[in-house]
Design a protein around this motif. Structure first.
Motif, short mmCIF file in Angstrom:
data_model
loop_
_atom_site.label_atom_id
_atom_site.label_comp_id
_atom_site.label_asym_id
_atom_site.label_seq_id
_atom_site.Cartn_x
_atom_site.Cartn_y
_atom_site.Cartn_z
N ARG A 1 -0.76 7.31 8.04
CA ARG A 1 -1.23 7.94 7.10
C ARG A 1 -1.54 8.86 6.41
N SER A 2 -2.62 9.03 6.13
CA SER A 2 -2.32 10.05 4.82
C SER A 2 -2.79 11.47 5.12
N ALA B 1 -0.26 0.20 5.79
CA ALA B 1 -0.90 -0.44 6.99
C ALA B 1 -0.90 -1.55 6.83
N ARG B 2 -0.71 -2.23 5.38
CA ARG B 2 -0.56 -3.44 5.49
C ARG B 2 0.42 -4.35 5.87
N MET C 1 -4.80 2.45 8.19
CA MET C 1 -5.06 3.17 7.50
C MET C 1 -5.68 4.32 7.32
N ARG C 2 -5.44 5.62 7.80
CA ARG C 2 -6.44 6.95 7.80
C ARG C 2 -5.82 8.02 6.94
N GLU C 3 -6.91 8.81 6.94
CA GLU C 3 -6.76 9.91 6.02
C GLU C 3 -6.74 11.30 7.63
N GLN D 1 -2.26 2.57 2.44
CA GLN D 1 -2.44 2.00 2.68
C GLN D 1 -1.44 0.29 2.60
N LEU E 1 -2.79 8.18 -0.04
CA LEU E 1 -3.48 7.32 0.16
C LEU E 1 -3.30 5.85 -0.42
N THR E 2 -2.76 5.60 -1.70
CA THR E 2 -2.74 4.51 -1.91
C THR E 2 -1.26 3.79 -0.87
#
Length: 104
Positions: free
Chosen positions: A82-83, A75-76, A1-3, A72, A68-69
């Protein structure tokens, strides 16, 4: 995960990126990125199976906290999530267009 910043998101959006808006329906109808799919954060666990795994998924909310939450979590689950930093608020402040109403 990335921003990702708004400039990178705008480029990906212009190229047809998958966008998931994790705000609540009342927020979404007030204004959202064109083509964004509404999946409120609480409903994300049931929607994850319908999201693509072969390309990035951009997650947006009001300011970047819920996205973002959500990113994440995705991604798991094996999704290249991507946030979008700054969220829809930053999108609007930067002069980019939004669509009002319940349809993507």
């Amino acid at each position: 995960m990335r921003e990702v910043n708004l400039t990178d998101f705008a480029a990906a959006h212009a190229d047809g990126a998958t966008v998931v808006d994790v705000r609540e329906p009342f927020e979404y109808v007030e204004g959202h990125v064109a083509g964004a799919r509404l999946v409120p954060l609480a409903q994300l666990p049931t929607a994850v199976r319908d999201l693509p795994r072969s390309r990035p998924v951009y997650v947006i909310c009001a300011s970047g906290n819920r996205s973002l939450t959500a990113a994440q979590f995705l991604a798991r689950a094996g999704i290249d999530a991507r946030s979008v930093s700054g969220g829809i608020g930053g999108w609007v402040r930067s002069g980019r267009p939004v669509v009002a109403g319940p349809d993507a």
